[in-house]
Design a protein around this motif. Sequence first.
Motif, PDB file in Angstrom:
ATOM      1  N   THR A 108     -14.182  38.969 -11.453  1.00 46.12           N
ATOM      2  CA  THR A 108     -14.868  39.535 -10.302  1.00 46.12           C
ATOM      3  C   THR A 108     -16.072  40.357 -10.754  1.00 46.12           C
ATOM      4  O   THR A 108     -16.138  40.852 -11.884  1.00 46.12           O
ATOM      5  CB  THR A 108     -13.939  40.434  -9.478  1.00 46.12           C
ATOM      6  OG1 THR A 108     -13.594  41.591 -10.251  1.00 46.12           O
ATOM      7  CG2 THR A 108     -12.674  39.696  -9.078  1.00 46.12           C
ATOM      8  N   GLN A 115     -17.181  24.872  -6.941  1.00 49.10           N
ATOM      9  CA  GLN A 115     -17.034  25.244  -5.535  1.00 49.10           C
ATOM     10  C   GLN A 115     -17.892  24.378  -4.623  1.00 49.10           C
ATOM     11  O   GLN A 115     -17.556  24.182  -3.457  1.00 49.10           O
ATOM     12  CB  GLN A 115     -17.398  26.717  -5.337  1.00 49.10           C
ATOM     13  CG  GLN A 115     -18.843  27.065  -5.675  1.00 49.10           C
ATOM     14  CD  GLN A 115     -19.148  28.530  -5.469  1.00 49.10           C
ATOM     15  OE1 GLN A 115     -18.722  29.138  -4.495  1.00 49.10           O
ATOM     16  NE2 GLN A 115     -19.875  29.114  -6.403  1.00 49.10           N
ATOM     17  N   GLU A 174     -15.938  39.553  -4.058  1.00 52.24           N
ATOM     18  CA  GLU A 174     -14.643  39.937  -3.497  1.00 52.24           C
ATOM     19  C   GLU A 174     -13.628  39.997  -4.633  1.00 52.24           C
ATOM     20  O   GLU A 174     -13.924  39.622  -5.766  1.00 52.24           O
ATOM     21  CB  GLU A 174     -14.192  38.910  -2.452  1.00 52.24           C
ATOM     22  CG  GLU A 174     -15.148  38.733  -1.298  1.00 52.24           C
ATOM     23  CD  GLU A 174     -14.624  37.718  -0.294  1.00 52.24           C
ATOM     24  OE1 GLU A 174     -13.799  38.096   0.550  1.00 52.24           O
ATOM     25  OE2 GLU A 174     -15.030  36.542  -0.383  1.00 52.24           O
ATOM     26  N   GLN A 206     -17.855  27.230   2.018  1.00 53.32           N
ATOM     27  CA  GLN A 206     -16.595  27.826   2.472  1.00 53.32           C
ATOM     28  C   GLN A 206     -16.128  27.131   3.742  1.00 53.32           C
ATOM     29  O   GLN A 206     -16.881  26.381   4.370  1.00 53.32           O
ATOM     30  CB  GLN A 206     -16.750  29.335   2.673  1.00 53.32           C
ATOM     31  CG  GLN A 206     -17.998  29.786   3.402  1.00 53.32           C
ATOM     32  CD  GLN A 206     -17.874  29.726   4.913  1.00 53.32           C
ATOM     33  OE1 GLN A 206     -16.771  29.748   5.445  1.00 53.32           O
ATOM     34  NE2 GLN A 206     -18.993  29.652   5.612  1.00 53.32           N
ATOM     35  N   GLN A 229     -13.426  25.382  -5.874  1.00 52.82           N
ATOM     36  CA  GLN A 229     -13.394  26.783  -6.290  1.00 52.82           C
ATOM     37  C   GLN A 229     -13.947  26.900  -7.702  1.00 52.82           C
ATOM     38  O   GLN A 229     -13.716  26.025  -8.542  1.00 52.82           O
ATOM     39  CB  GLN A 229     -11.973  27.349  -6.243  1.00 52.82           C
ATOM     40  CG  GLN A 229     -11.478  27.653  -4.856  1.00 52.82           C
ATOM     41  CD  GLN A 229     -10.460  28.790  -4.841  1.00 52.82           C
ATOM     42  OE1 GLN A 229     -10.377  29.592  -5.770  1.00 52.82           O
ATOM     43  NE2 GLN A 229      -9.692  28.864  -3.775  1.00 52.82           N
ATOM     44  N   GLY A 275     -17.173  35.275  -1.202  1.00 49.77           N
ATOM     45  CA  GLY A 275     -17.037  34.735  -2.538  1.00 49.77           C
ATOM     46  C   GLY A 275     -18.110  35.291  -3.444  1.00 49.77           C
ATOM     47  O   GLY A 275     -18.276  36.506  -3.564  1.00 49.77           O
ATOM     48  N   ASN A 276     -18.892  34.413  -4.068  1.00 46.71           N
ATOM     49  CA  ASN A 276     -19.964  34.887  -4.948  1.00 46.71           C
ATOM     50  C   ASN A 276     -21.314  34.921  -4.227  1.00 46.71           C
ATOM     51  O   ASN A 276     -22.368  34.911  -4.863  1.00 46.71           O
ATOM     52  CB  ASN A 276     -20.058  34.021  -6.215  1.00 46.71           C
ATOM     53  CG  ASN A 276     -20.660  32.650  -5.955  1.00 46.71           C
ATOM     54  OD1 ASN A 276     -20.337  32.017  -4.956  1.00 46.71           O
ATOM     55  ND2 ASN A 276     -21.509  32.192  -6.856  1.00 46.71           N
ATOM     56  N   SER A 285     -13.147  31.552  -6.622  1.00 42.20           N
ATOM     57  CA  SER A 285     -13.919  31.885  -5.425  1.00 42.20           C
ATOM     58  C   SER A 285     -14.801  30.727  -4.995  1.00 42.20           C
ATOM     59  O   SER A 285     -15.028  29.763  -5.729  1.00 42.20           O
ATOM     60  CB  SER A 285     -14.780  33.127  -5.670  1.00 42.20           C
ATOM     61  OG  SER A 285     -15.802  32.854  -6.620  1.00 42.20           O
ATOM     62  N   HIS A 307      -7.303  31.538  -5.269  1.00 39.67           N
ATOM     63  CA  HIS A 307      -8.083  32.774  -5.167  1.00 39.67           C
ATOM     64  C   HIS A 307      -7.516  33.870  -6.070  1.00 39.67           C
ATOM     65  O   HIS A 307      -8.267  34.635  -6.680  1.00 39.67           O
ATOM     66  CB  HIS A 307      -8.079  33.280  -3.723  1.00 39.67           C
ATOM     67  CG  HIS A 307      -9.085  32.621  -2.846  1.00 39.67           C
ATOM     68  ND1 HIS A 307     -10.385  32.383  -3.227  1.00 39.67           N
ATOM     69  CD2 HIS A 307      -8.991  32.161  -1.568  1.00 39.67           C
ATOM     70  CE1 HIS A 307     -11.038  31.800  -2.237  1.00 39.67           C
ATOM     71  NE2 HIS A 307     -10.220  31.651  -1.227  1.00 39.67           N
ATOM     72  N   GLN A 335     -11.414  38.201  -6.092  1.00 36.53           N
ATOM     73  CA  GLN A 335     -10.947  36.831  -6.271  1.00 36.53           C
ATOM     74  C   GLN A 335     -11.379  36.337  -7.648  1.00 36.53           C
ATOM     75  O   GLN A 335     -12.555  36.466  -7.998  1.00 36.53           O
ATOM     76  CB  GLN A 335     -11.534  35.918  -5.191  1.00 36.53           C
ATOM     77  CG  GLN A 335     -11.137  36.277  -3.772  1.00 36.53           C
ATOM     78  CD  GLN A 335     -11.887  35.467  -2.739  1.00 36.53           C
ATOM     79  OE1 GLN A 335     -12.880  34.774  -3.044  1.00 36.53           O
ATOM     80  NE2 GLN A 335     -11.438  35.529  -1.496  1.00 36.53           N
ATOM     81  N   ALA A 378     -17.323  36.684  -8.356  1.00 37.81           N
ATOM     82  CA  ALA A 378     -17.099  36.874  -6.924  1.00 37.81           C
ATOM     83  C   ALA A 378     -17.350  38.337  -6.557  1.00 37.81           C
ATOM     84  O   ALA A 378     -16.986  39.252  -7.305  1.00 37.81           O
ATOM     85  CB  ALA A 378     -15.674  36.484  -6.548  1.00 37.81           C
TER      86      ALA A 378
END
Length: 706
Positions: A445, A634, A621, A215, A440, A511-512, A626, A396, A623, A619
């Motif tokens: 999710t 990613q 989150e 990230q 990404q 993220g994940n 992610s 995202h 997203q 993820a």
Amino acid sequence: MGDGRWRTAGSALMRVIVVWAVSTLTMLVLAGILPDFQLQSDNGDSVTKIAFTAAWGAGAFGLLSALVWPVLVRALLIVPALVLGMLVFFLNGSLLLVALRLIPDGRGAANPETAVVVAAVMSAVASATSTALAVRDDNAYRRRLSRLADRRRRRSGADGGRSGPPGTVFIQLDGVGHDVLARAAAGGLMPTVAHWLADGSGHRLTPWRTDWSSQTGASQLGILHGSNFDIPAFRWYEKETGDIVVSSRPASALELQRRAIVRTHDGGLLTLDGASRGNLFSGGADQLALVLSMAARRGKGRRSRAGYFAYFSDPANAVRTALSFVAEVGREISQSTRARIRKDAPRIKRGGLYPFIRAFATVVERDVVVAAVIGDMFAGRTAVYADLVAYDEVAHHSGPHSRDAENVLARLDRSLALIAKVAEHTSRRYRIVLLSDHGQSPGETFAGAYGLTLKDLVRAGCGLPVPRRAQRTKSGSEARDAVRTALHRPVEEGGTDTAAAPSDPVVLASGNLGLISFPDIDGRATREQLDRRHPALLSTLANHPGIGFLLVRSEMHGSVVLGRGGAQTPVSELADGEGLLEPFGPGAADAVRRTDTFPHVADVMVNSMYDPATGCVHAFEEQIGSHGGLGGEQSRPFLLHPRTMSEPMASRMSAGPGADGELVGAEQVHEVLRRWLRECSGPQVPLTSDDADESGGADGTAAAAG
């Protein structure tokens, strides 16, 4: 005065006259359309008198915009960017009201609201007319682009060529993975990048591998400051202070930058005549704009706002950006509505403030950063590092391979084309390097796939109360059953089990990648401590189908990685391509081992599942595209650089290259970029304040036009 100078002066005078005439016509049209805007006396005037009044008002407004506007903007540099962007319209309207008062006999009048509209329209029309005339006259366009460069050459005594050491512009395309860039170039979405990659163009595309924390906070700190040690995620809990560190908070970014400087004993990549634009961290640059870590500083830190001058010194820039902002909000609402009607999957909610956040990232941030970069190039700065976040924000919410994200890539390519065009007219040669901080990975999710969040699952595994929606899910029910079995008695609905002495966990997501910390356990909790307090927690997490593996410290075996069916591997014995880390590809074992040494690694580190066949992760989150952990694209960003630069792996990095010859980690990327700057080091021409000031006004318009 020679014939060439007479032609130049005559051409400039004709452009002024044409712009004045168009502005006059615009004012006449607006006076006929808007009831609260008038250019005649109450008793009426002749057509000639009204035209004279409009010409007078347009001329006065143009002069005020040219002379007074830059002073007003400079006085307001302490105002935050968004506030300044909105304040531009009110100031522009105020200048129009002053211009109307200068009309003889008081024939011009407008209420304040109408004045804002009239001023915005006139600024946009005047700017568009001026730009169109400049484009039609190629010589004028070139003179406009190279004016500052010529002044610097004369001042420094250099010849008309560009034989000095070149400067370097690093453009970070936030979140654009190596494979995404390659596909976009091959598919015609990014013709500028495709041209650079074509045979004989002299550019090379090189992938690199991120650390476990894939990230921007970890990658950009490592790239700009040479160290991302002890950055376990985008956000994490620090037990000694009880604080949650979030990379996107100004105070946190400033502290992380300070820690990196203490560790490396170096100010950063950009300490020599550098500029930092749109980044989380300064890189040691003196010239700053939209730099998050500097937003937490007072006094000297306010210099970061000086970059706004390069954009807002031309009121037409604000008008164009505002129109583009509104259009982007409408585009997002339209796209999300179509996705909902089509029932696209996976899909997340995109309402609330998100359309405005997206418009800021894809329009305002892009325009201001590109304008600042162009100003830096005309000022002849040695190193510029800028981050364009548009793709990352859209991917995202729409997905990294969605049409929405592809459209953003196409618009970013046009910005790159503008920067490349400007590089042809600067007094100093520039090498343009593209890079990304991470990619990404797509996927539904965790909450969308299983009906509960990671926090819900952790609380259920601890025997703590969870929302009813989470209780009704299969995962929540299984977790509570596991707790009942482990404790040999039922868990009260809506209550806690005091016999197990559970502490309320802090559960964070990047993220994940998930991080679980227990504040009442001093230091890093061990597996044995957690099993005594929450006997069902680790097995609940490790056996969940949405989780790939856990990292936890054991008193008996040292740190271990846990997986389904009771699988356990000591960190010291991890190997790529086998065991629990087999799906995650090369470098996963070393990435986990490195993170395990961090002082602020969480008590339990959780990486989501990864399906190599689809490239999907879950993820933690909201997203559907992610990054933050291991798994898929990613972890595979890129470097795109001129072949005149040395090979990225030309010398051994301090941390040692990966077994497959790739760059591994942001710290190695920092060493490569620093080496490239050293290769071009040479005597520098001092930058004067006059150059910096004037570059802002001249370059903002060109950037916005892109």
